[in-house]
Design a protein around this motif. Structure first.
Motif, short mmCIF file in Angstrom:
data_model
loop_
_atom_site.label_atom_id
_atom_site.label_comp_id
_atom_site.label_asym_id
_atom_site.label_seq_id
_atom_site.Cartn_x
_atom_site.Cartn_y
_atom_site.Cartn_z
N ILE A 32 0.99 -1.18 0.01
CA ILE A 32 -0.04 -0.06 0.02
C ILE A 32 0.76 1.25 0.01
N ARG A 33 1.97 1.23 0.72
CA ARG A 33 2.96 2.24 0.75
C ARG A 33 3.34 2.76 -0.67
N ASP A 34 3.76 1.57 -1.24
CA ASP A 34 4.16 1.95 -2.57
C ASP A 34 3.36 2.18 -3.54
N ILE A 35 1.96 1.98 -3.59
CA ILE A 35 0.87 2.26 -4.31
C ILE A 35 0.68 3.80 -4.10
N ALA A 36 0.56 4.31 -2.65
CA ALA A 36 0.40 5.43 -2.37
C ALA A 36 1.57 6.54 -3.17
N ALA A 45 -5.85 6.71 1.83
CA ALA A 45 -6.62 6.76 0.61
C ALA A 45 -6.42 5.52 -0.05
N VAL A 46 -5.46 4.87 -0.29
CA VAL A 46 -5.29 3.80 -1.07
C VAL A 46 -6.04 2.73 -0.46
N ASP A 52 -13.05 -0.27 -1.62
CA ASP A 52 -14.15 0.08 -2.66
C ASP A 52 -13.82 -1.01 -3.88
N LEU A 53 -12.75 -1.23 -4.56
CA LEU A 53 -12.57 -2.06 -5.64
C LEU A 53 -12.94 -3.60 -5.18
#
Length: 119
Positions: A32-36, A45-46, A52-53
């Motif tokens: 998640i950190r890398d996506i952010a 937010a991620v 949601d997805l």
């Protein structure tokens, strides 16, 4: 937030949901950190976008040790009526083609790049 690029002011064509999905498509075990960082979003937010997805059937995840492995549901139809019939797979394919072109242009000398754009 260390490593997070400067935020963008104003609107963009792609939603944060599309950006997160594309980041996961590139690496199913991404953090998640890398996506952010990649998407210029907060980790919170991620997390919300991933929830949601998952809730709407675009994505599932399984826990593998201390990390998550994500699985995209490629045949899922996009939500908006304007994209009726377009699948997640088609969207991700389009984004991947764009990334490939951008990557090639960054390593292609300017003279060759100009002839590629003319095609």
């Amino acid at each position: 937030m260390d490593g997070v690029p400067e935020t963008h002011a104003g609107w963009t064509f792609l939603t944060s949901h599309a950006r997160v999905l594309a980041a996961i498509a590139e690496d199913h075990r991404t953090r998640i950190r890398d996506i952010a960082v990649r998407c210029r979003l907060t980790e919170r937010a991620v997390q919300k976008i991933i929830a949601d997805l998952e809730q709407d059937g675009y994505l599932t995840h399984t826990r593998e040790g201390r990390t998550n492995a994500y699985r995209i549901q490629p045949g899922t139809i996009l939500r908006h009526p304007a994209e009726a019939g377009m699948t997640v797979e088609a969207l991700l394919s389009t984004l991947a083609q764009h990334d490939d072109r951008r990557e090639r242009s960054s390593t292609t000398p300017p003279d060759e790049r100009d002839s590629e754009l003319a095609e």
